[in-house]
Design a protein around this motif. Structure first.
Motif, mmCIF file in Angstrom:
data_model
loop_
_atom_site.group_PDB
_atom_site.id
_atom_site.type_symbol
_atom_site.label_atom_id
_atom_site.label_comp_id
_atom_site.label_asym_id
_atom_site.label_seq_id
_atom_site.Cartn_x
_atom_site.Cartn_y
_atom_site.Cartn_z
ATOM 1 N N ASP A 388 0.833 -1.209 0.000
ATOM 2 C CA ASP A 388 0.000 0.000 0.000
ATOM 3 C C ASP A 388 0.866 1.257 0.000
ATOM 4 O OD1 ASP A 388 -2.620 -0.938 -0.159
ATOM 5 O OD2 ASP A 388 -2.674 -1.407 1.977
ATOM 6 N N ARG A 389 1.944 1.231 0.773
ATOM 7 C CA ARG A 389 2.840 2.390 0.823
ATOM 8 C C ARG A 389 3.761 2.448 -0.389
ATOM 9 N NH1 ARG A 389 6.191 2.552 5.880
ATOM 10 N NH2 ARG A 389 6.739 4.587 5.002
ATOM 11 N N ASP A 391 3.093 1.201 -3.512
ATOM 12 C CA ASP A 391 2.231 1.587 -4.634
ATOM 13 C C ASP A 391 1.176 2.549 -4.104
ATOM 14 O OD1 ASP A 391 0.940 1.761 -7.048
ATOM 15 O OD2 ASP A 391 0.039 -0.240 -6.951
ATOM 16 N N ARG A 392 1.632 3.698 -3.661
ATOM 17 C CA ARG A 392 0.763 4.599 -2.903
ATOM 18 C C ARG A 392 -0.333 5.241 -3.749
ATOM 19 N NH1 ARG A 392 6.106 7.201 -2.547
ATOM 20 N NH2 ARG A 392 6.254 8.838 -4.138
ATOM 21 N N ASP A 393 -0.146 5.332 -5.069
ATOM 22 C CA ASP A 393 -1.140 6.006 -5.906
ATOM 23 C C ASP A 393 -2.170 5.046 -6.500
ATOM 24 O OD1 ASP A 393 0.138 8.547 -5.579
ATOM 25 O OD2 ASP A 393 1.687 7.838 -6.961
ATOM 26 N N ARG A 394 -1.746 3.826 -6.827
ATOM 27 C CA ARG A 394 -2.656 2.805 -7.355
ATOM 28 C C ARG A 394 -3.461 3.330 -8.542
ATOM 29 N NH1 ARG A 394 -5.531 -0.616 -2.632
ATOM 30 N NH2 ARG A 394 -5.969 -1.913 -4.474
#
Length: 477
Positions: A388-389, A391-394
């Motif tokens: 999650d951190r 790939d923070r933008d997704r």
């Protein structure tokens, strides 16, 4: 008891695609299965654990004023950080490495504390590693010549007062250990601490610090016992100049006595020439590059792309001087990729390839079992990254390994597992209290530095004399 972990993405190795939504199972310290069908869990990237393939398990150098100095003066200055307690110093360094995601670390032990017999000090390092839960290779470093400069130190020392000269002698000058005594010491250390998590190696400090008889004895013992060797080579421009003047066929001579072999790991090789790299590659020896250390110490940019091109096995080390002195091996690997990964459209390697070869060669350098790939039958040495951190933008699907080399650092490490045991969880070491260890060490170092006030007072003129000697005697080209 079997353990399993769900992974949103899992990187097995360079020849395998990243697997999505899988379960990694392990038992008895060994991976037993990687299967499809992970259930709901926090988003994570599971990768092979890192290896810090060259280090010394010492204190943070900048805290002792050793900032921006060339190696030749930095070595003397950092006497202020001589381990005051071998166990605590090693536990601190090993725990920092573990927090950054390392399953294994090379401890080239260059500065014993002098507070206990050497075998007992080595055992203290092994206990620290066991408490942290990390694999180590351990080599008691040895030198039997040139303790101050690479040659006659009289021009440096002649201007010192009697008291100041005694201070230097007490801190740096020791009766040289004979080759026979060193081989016996290494054997005694191995008998006391070697095991599945500890690989004891031979550790000559460097050719400019070791006599030919000592290097010959190390080569002979390594060939006879199959014991690995770890040594610095051609780290600085002054070492290159010394070799050109005093030992122009140095690498060829090392090859001819059998010193160069698949049992050997060489740190740095910044000033190795193409023909020397070819000899190292042909022997099967490894080169550990230490990018940030090389920059901190103004040693130069190593020819790592050229070494890789001619077949040298490349590993990555922190050398106690990562960019921010935080032992972040992931950031270190990213710096190696940025500096040596290619020019324009011509790539030296892809990031995933560098990642894999550094771990594979690092495990060979440290004696850790397996090649580091996350496949059944290999040791359960892995790191869980907070996806999650990372790939923070997704915004769209992006290769997580590409993201790791774009923005990864140790703060993303959620869990570190070595031999099936969790040694780091959510940024904290499970086996030792690192903050408490560091508080205790700071108090000890503050008291110890006060005892070396005379050395601190004499440092400015000594540093000037050192610089003058190296510039005059070994002029950089």
């Amino acid at each position: 008891m079997a353990t399993e972990i769900s992974a949103t993405s899992l990187f097995r190795g360079p020849d395998r695609a990243v697997a999505d939504n899988v379960v990694l199972r392990h038992e008895g310290g060994v991976i037993t299965q990687i299967a499809d069908g992970a259930g709901p869990a926090s988003r994570s990237l599971v990768i092979p654990a890192f290896v810090n393939a060259h280090d010394h398990a010492r204190a943070t150098a900048s805290s002792f004023g050793a900032v921006g100095m060339p190696l030749e003066s930095w070595i003397l200055r950092t006497v202020l950080g001589t381990p005051v307690d071998p166990y605590l110093t090693a536990a601190s360094a090993l725990a920092r490495s573990a927090k950054a995601g390392c399953a294994a670390m090379m401890v080239h032990y260059t500065r014993p504390s002098g507070t206990m017999p050497l075998v007992d000090e080595a055992k203290a390092i092994a206990k620290a590693a066991s408490d942290v839960g990390i694999r180590i290779a351990f080599a008691m470093a040895v030198r039997d010549q040139n303790p101050i400069v690479y040659g006659d130190a009289e021009p440096v020392l002649s201007g010192l007062s009697r008291d100041d000269r005694k201070t230097i002698d007490d801190l740096f000058v020791r009766a040289p250990m004979s080759p026979k005594a060193y081989i016996e010491l290494t054997g005694a250390i191995a008998a006391a601490m070697a095991g599945p998590m500890v690989d004891v190696q031979l550790g000559p400090a460097g050719v400019q610090w070791c006599s030919k008889p000592l290097l010959e004895a190390v080569a002979e013992n390594s060939a006879r016992t199959d014991r690995r060797i770890h040594m610095h080579l051609l780290e600085t421009a002054y070492q290159r100049a010394w070799a050109d003047r005093n030992f122009p066929d140095m690498v060829r001579w090392l090859r001819d006595i059998g010193f160069l072999s698949e049992r050997l790991t060489l740190a740095h090789c910044i000033h190795a020439r193409p023909d020397e790299l070819e000899m190292i590659a042909a022997s099967g020896a490894r080169i550990v590059t230490n990018f940030s250390s090389n920059m901190h110490l103004r040693s130069g940019l190593a020819p790592i792309a050229a070494a890789h091109k001619c077949g040298c096995a490349i590993a990555v080390g922190v050398d106690g001087l990562a960019l921010d002195e935080d032992d972040d091996i992931l950031r270190e690997m990213r710096l190696v990729q940025m500096a040596h990964g290619g020019l324009g459209f011509k790539a030296t390697w892809m990031p995933a390839e560098l990642f894999s070869l550094a771990i594979r060669n690092g495990r060979r350098a440290t004696g850790a079992p397996g090649n580091g790939e996350l496949v059944a039958g290999n040791p359960a040495d892995y790191v869980v990254i907070d996806l999650d951190r990372l790939d923070r933008d997704r915004i769209m699907p992006v290769d997580p390994m590409a993201l790791l080399f774009a923005r990864g650092n140790a703060s993303l490490v959620k869990e570190v597992v070595v031999a099936g045991k969790t040694i780091v969880r959510e940024g904290g070491c499970t086996g030792v209290d690192l903050p408490a260890i560091e508080r205790e060490l700071r108090d000890m170092y503050r008291a110890n530095v006060g005892k070396l006030a005379n050395f601190q007072q004499m440092w400015p003129p000594l540093a000037e004399q050192l610089g003058g000697w190296f510039e005059q005697q070994l002029t950089c080209q």
